[in-house]
Design a protein around this motif. Structure first.
Motif, PDB file in Angstrom:
ATOM      1  N   GLU A 275       0.817  -1.211   0.000  1.00 48.44           N
ATOM      2  CA  GLU A 275       0.000   0.000   0.000  1.00 48.44           C
ATOM      3  C   GLU A 275       0.855   1.267   0.000  1.00 48.44           C
ATOM      4  O   GLU A 275       0.499   2.268  -0.623  1.00 48.44           O
ATOM      5  N   LYS A 276       2.004   1.215   0.642  1.00 46.90           N
ATOM      6  CA  LYS A 276       2.894   2.375   0.670  1.00 46.90           C
ATOM      7  C   LYS A 276       3.557   2.593  -0.697  1.00 46.90           C
ATOM      8  O   LYS A 276       3.771   3.730  -1.124  1.00 46.90           O
TER       9      LYS A 276
ATOM     10  N   VAL B 287       2.154   1.834  -3.563  1.00 48.63           N
ATOM     11  CA  VAL B 287       1.096   2.371  -4.428  1.00 48.63           C
ATOM     12  C   VAL B 287       0.817   3.834  -4.092  1.00 48.63           C
ATOM     13  O   VAL B 287       0.554   4.660  -4.972  1.00 48.63           O
ATOM     14  N   ALA B 288       0.895   4.164  -2.816  1.00 45.96           N
ATOM     15  CA  ALA B 288       0.561   5.518  -2.368  1.00 45.96           C
ATOM     16  C   ALA B 288       1.671   6.524  -2.608  1.00 45.96           C
ATOM     17  O   ALA B 288       1.432   7.737  -2.552  1.00 45.96           O
ATOM     18  N   TYR B 289       2.867   6.057  -2.908  1.00 47.34           N
ATOM     19  CA  TYR B 289       4.043   6.933  -2.930  1.00 47.34           C
ATOM     20  C   TYR B 289       3.858   8.157  -3.838  1.00 47.34           C
ATOM     21  O   TYR B 289       4.122   9.291  -3.426  1.00 47.34           O
ATOM     22  N   GLY B 290       3.420   7.934  -5.059  1.00 41.54           N
ATOM     23  CA  GLY B 290       3.280   9.045  -5.999  1.00 41.54           C
ATOM     24  C   GLY B 290       2.252  10.062  -5.553  1.00 41.54           C
ATOM     25  O   GLY B 290       2.456  11.279  -5.703  1.00 41.54           O
ATOM     26  N   LEU B 291       1.144   9.601  -4.992  1.00 39.17           N
ATOM     27  CA  LEU B 291       0.096  10.511  -4.513  1.00 39.17           C
ATOM     28  C   LEU B 291       0.615  11.340  -3.341  1.00 39.17           C
ATOM     29  O   LEU B 291       0.378  12.554  -3.262  1.00 39.17           O
ATOM     30  N   GLU B 292       1.317  10.678  -2.431  1.00 45.48           N
ATOM     31  CA  GLU B 292       1.838  11.398  -1.267  1.00 45.48           C
ATOM     32  C   GLU B 292       2.886  12.432  -1.684  1.00 45.48           C
ATOM     33  O   GLU B 292       2.951  13.534  -1.121  1.00 45.48           O
ATOM     34  N   ALA B 293       3.694  12.086  -2.683  1.00 49.71           N
ATOM     35  CA  ALA B 293       4.720  13.015  -3.153  1.00 49.71           C
ATOM     36  C   ALA B 293       4.101  14.271  -3.764  1.00 49.71           C
ATOM     37  O   ALA B 293       4.719  15.347  -3.746  1.00 49.71           O
ATOM     38  N   GLU B 294       2.898  14.137  -4.293  1.00 53.02           N
ATOM     39  CA  GLU B 294       2.199  15.280  -4.882  1.00 53.02           C
ATOM     40  C   GLU B 294       1.425  16.088  -3.846  1.00 53.02           C
ATOM     41  O   GLU B 294       0.811  17.093  -4.174  1.00 53.02           O
TER      42      GLU B 294
ATOM     43  N   VAL C 156      -5.956   4.349  -3.023  1.00 49.74           N
ATOM     44  CA  VAL C 156      -5.129   3.148  -2.894  1.00 49.74           C
ATOM     45  C   VAL C 156      -6.010   1.934  -2.631  1.00 49.74           C
ATOM     46  O   VAL C 156      -5.809   0.861  -3.217  1.00 49.74           O
ATOM     47  N   GLY C 157      -7.008   2.096  -1.767  1.00 52.99           N
ATOM     48  CA  GLY C 157      -7.921   0.997  -1.485  1.00 52.99           C
ATOM     49  C   GLY C 157      -8.670   0.540  -2.725  1.00 52.99           C
ATOM     50  O   GLY C 157      -8.833  -0.662  -2.966  1.00 52.99           O
TER      51      GLY C 157
ATOM     52  N   ARG D  41       2.060  -6.412   2.992  1.00 51.43           N
ATOM     53  CA  ARG D  41       3.263  -7.177   2.662  1.00 51.43           C
ATOM     54  C   ARG D  41       4.272  -6.311   1.909  1.00 51.43           C
ATOM     55  O   ARG D  41       3.917  -5.314   1.286  1.00 51.43           O
ATOM     56  N   ARG D  42       5.520  -6.756   1.954  1.00 50.80           N
ATOM     57  CA  ARG D  42       6.559  -6.095   1.189  1.00 50.80           C
ATOM     58  C   ARG D  42       6.792  -6.855  -0.121  1.00 50.80           C
ATOM     59  O   ARG D  42       6.413  -8.028  -0.238  1.00 50.80           O
ATOM     60  N   PRO D  43       7.398  -6.205  -1.124  1.00 49.88           N
ATOM     61  CA  PRO D  43       7.583  -6.848  -2.435  1.00 49.88           C
ATOM     62  C   PRO D  43       8.269  -8.205  -2.368  1.00 49.88           C
ATOM     63  O   PRO D  43       7.943  -9.101  -3.159  1.00 49.88           O
ATOM     64  N   SER D  44       9.219  -8.386  -1.439  1.00 47.65           N
ATOM     65  CA  SER D  44       9.937  -9.659  -1.339  1.00 47.65           C
ATOM     66  C   SER D  44       9.030 -10.816  -0.931  1.00 47.65           C
ATOM     67  O   SER D  44       9.399 -11.981  -1.097  1.00 47.65           O
ATOM     68  N   GLN D  45       7.860 -10.494  -0.391  1.00 47.90           N
ATOM     69  CA  GLN D  45       6.919 -11.519   0.053  1.00 47.90           C
ATOM     70  C   GLN D  45       5.867 -11.844  -1.011  1.00 47.90           C
ATOM     71  O   GLN D  45       4.923 -12.581  -0.742  1.00 47.90           O
ATOM     72  N   LEU D  46       6.041 -11.290  -2.217  1.00 46.35           N
ATOM     73  CA  LEU D  46       5.075 -11.478  -3.294  1.00 46.35           C
ATOM     74  C   LEU D  46       5.667 -12.303  -4.426  1.00 46.35           C
ATOM     75  O   LEU D  46       6.877 -12.371  -4.602  1.00 46.35           O
TER      76      LEU D  46
END
Length: 373
Positions: free
Chosen positions: A104-105, A107-114, A125-126, A140-145
Motif C-alpha cells: 500500500e505504501k 502504491v501511495a508513494y506518488g500521490l503522497e509526493a504530490e 489506494v484501497g 506485505r513487502r515486495p519480497s513476500q510477493l
C-alpha cells in the motif's frame, strides 16, 4: 511499407506523433514516425531489438527529446514539456518497487509526493488494490510477493494517479510463460476498467496480438504497418511483417498477372497490385494448406516431421525449390508419417502477395516473357 498515420476513431486522437526522428550519434533510431493513438485504446509497439520502439516510448514519456517532429496530447504540444509535468505515467520493465515499503505504501508513494490528502490517498489506494485483487496483501513487502503480484503492484502504482496515458516497457518479460499468459488477460481487463490509454512496448508478437486493439510494427526505426492484430496477420503489408507476425510460408518469385511466378515455373494464384516483373513474395499461412495425395495439389513434397500440439498437428514438408520447410497446420491427430510423399493444396483466396523488399528477384526476365505472352 505503411509509414503514414493510421486512422483512429473520433475527430482527434489522444496522442499524435508527427514526423518524429531521433539519432544517437551516427545511428538513426527513428525515421519520421507519424502515428495516431485513440483515447481508451490498448496500443502496442512491436518489433525486434533495436527497431526503435523503446526510443519512441521514451520520447512520449519525456526521457528522450526527439531531434525532429512533434508529440501532441489532446491536440496540445508535449514535445518540450519535461517528463514530470506530463500527464503520462510509465511502468518500467524492472517494476522499480521500493523493497522497504509495503504494497500500500508503494502504491501511495506518488500521490503522497504530490501532496494529496491522507483520506484521498487511502480511498484511491484501497480502490486500486481491490481492482487488482491485492487488498489482502496490502501490508506485505515486495519480497513476500510472487512475480505476478509484484507486476500488479507496479501497475497499481502507475494507474492510481489517473494518468491520461500509461506507458508500459516490456511489462511481462520478467514473468514465466504461465504467469505471463494470465497477466496478458489481466492487463487487458485493467485497461478497460481503468478507462485509460495503454501503450505497451514488446518484442513478443504473441503478447502484442493477444492484448492490443492495434499494433504498430517497427523495423529499423520505421513504421512497417499499423493495424489490428487480425489485419496484420491476414493482410501483411510487407515481407517483414508477414515473416515477423505469426508463422508463414514465404515463397519468393516475381509478380505476374494473377499471381506470383516461382522459380519452378509455377504461378501461385494471388490478387495483388504489384508491378509486373517486380520481386514479390507469396505469403501462405500454415492453416491455409491442406495435404492430399501426390500430384493432386499445386505442390508436391516429402514429410520431414510432424508435431502434435493438442487440438492440432503441425507437419513440415520439404518442397523442391523452396529453401525452408513448408509448414502446414492440420486439425487432426492422423497425419502422414515422416518420409511420406504428399501433395499440397493452397487456399488461393487467402494467399497474400507482397513486395519482396530484400531486392529485385532473379526471375524478372522470365516474368516479362510471361507477361508479354
Amino acid at each position: 511499407m505503411t509509414t503514414g498515420p493510421a486512422p483512429v476513431p473520433g475527430p482527434q486522437p489522444l496522442l499524435a506523433l508527427r514526423g518524429l526522428s531521433h539519432s544517437y550519434g551516427s545511428v538513426q533510431a527513428l525515421h519520421g514516425i507519424d502515428l495516431d493513438i485513440a483515447d481508451n485504446e490498448f496500443f502496442a509497439l512491436l518489433g525486434p531489438s533495436g527497431c526503435g520502439k523503446s526510443t519512441l516510448l521514451r520520447s512520449i514519456a519525456g526521457f528522450e527529446t526527439p531531434a525532429e517532429g512533434e508529440i501532441l496530447l489532446d491536440g496540445g504540444p508535449l514535445t518540450r514539456l519535461p517528463a514530470h509535468r506530463r500527464p503520462v505515467n510509465m511502468m518500467f520493465q524492472s517494476y522499480a518497487l521500493f523493497p522497504h515499503l509495503s504494497v500500500e505504501k508503494n502504491v501511495a508513494y506518488g500521490l503522497e509526493a504530490e501532496g494529496t490528502g491522507k483520506a484521498e490517498v487511502r480511498r484511491r489506494v484501497g480502490e486500486v488494490l481491490e481492482t487488482i485483487g491485492l487488498t489482502k496483501f496490502a501490508k506485505r513487502r515486495p519480497s513476500q510477493l510472487s512475480g505476478g503480484q509484484r507486476q500488479r503492484v507496479a501497475l497499481a502504482r502507475a494507474i492510481v494517479k489517473h494518468p491520461r496515458l500509461l506507458l508500459l516497457d516490456e511489462p511481462l518479460s520478467a514473468l514465466d510463460r504461465k504467469v505471463r499468459a494470465e497477466m496478458q488477460l489481466e492487463l487487458k481487463r485493467l485497461q478497460h476498467e481503468a478507462g485509460m490509454t495503454f501503450v505497451v512496448v514488446t518484442h513478443d508478437q504473441e503478447e502484442a496480438m493477444s492484448m492490443a486493439d492495434r499494433v504498430a510494427v517497427l523495423n529499423g526505426g520505421r513504421l512497417e504497418q499499423v493495424d489490428t492484430p487480425v489485419g496484420l496477420y491476414s493482410a501483411p503489408a510487407s515481407r517483414f511483417v508477414a515473416d515477423f507476425i505469426g508463422s508463414a510460408n514465404l515463397l519468393d518469385g516475381t509478380a505476374v498477372a494473377g499471381g506470383i511466378l516461382l522459380e519452378s515455373g509455377l504461378v501461385l494464384a494471388a490478387d495483388h497490385g504489384l508491378s509486373a516483373g517486380s520481386a514479390a513474395t507469396a505469403v501462405i499461412r500454415p492453416e491455409d494448406v491442406v495435404l492430399t495425395a501426390p500430384g493432386a495439389g499445386i505442390l508436391d513434397g516429402t514429410v520431414l516431421d510432424t508435431y502434435f500440439l493438442g487440438g492440432t498437428s503441425t507437419v513440415a514438408v520439404r518442397v523442391s525449390g523452396v529453401p525452408a520447410p513448408f509448414i502446414c497446420t492440420l486439425r487432426s491427430v492422423h497425419v502422414p508419417q515422416r518420409g511420406s510423399e504428399v501433395g499440397l493444396i493452397v487456399d488461393a483466396a487467402r494467399t497474400v502477395a507482397v513486395a519482396d523488399d530484400r531486392g529485385a528477384g532473379p526471375l524478372e526476365a522470365a516474368a516479362q516473357e510471361t507477361v508479354s505472352s
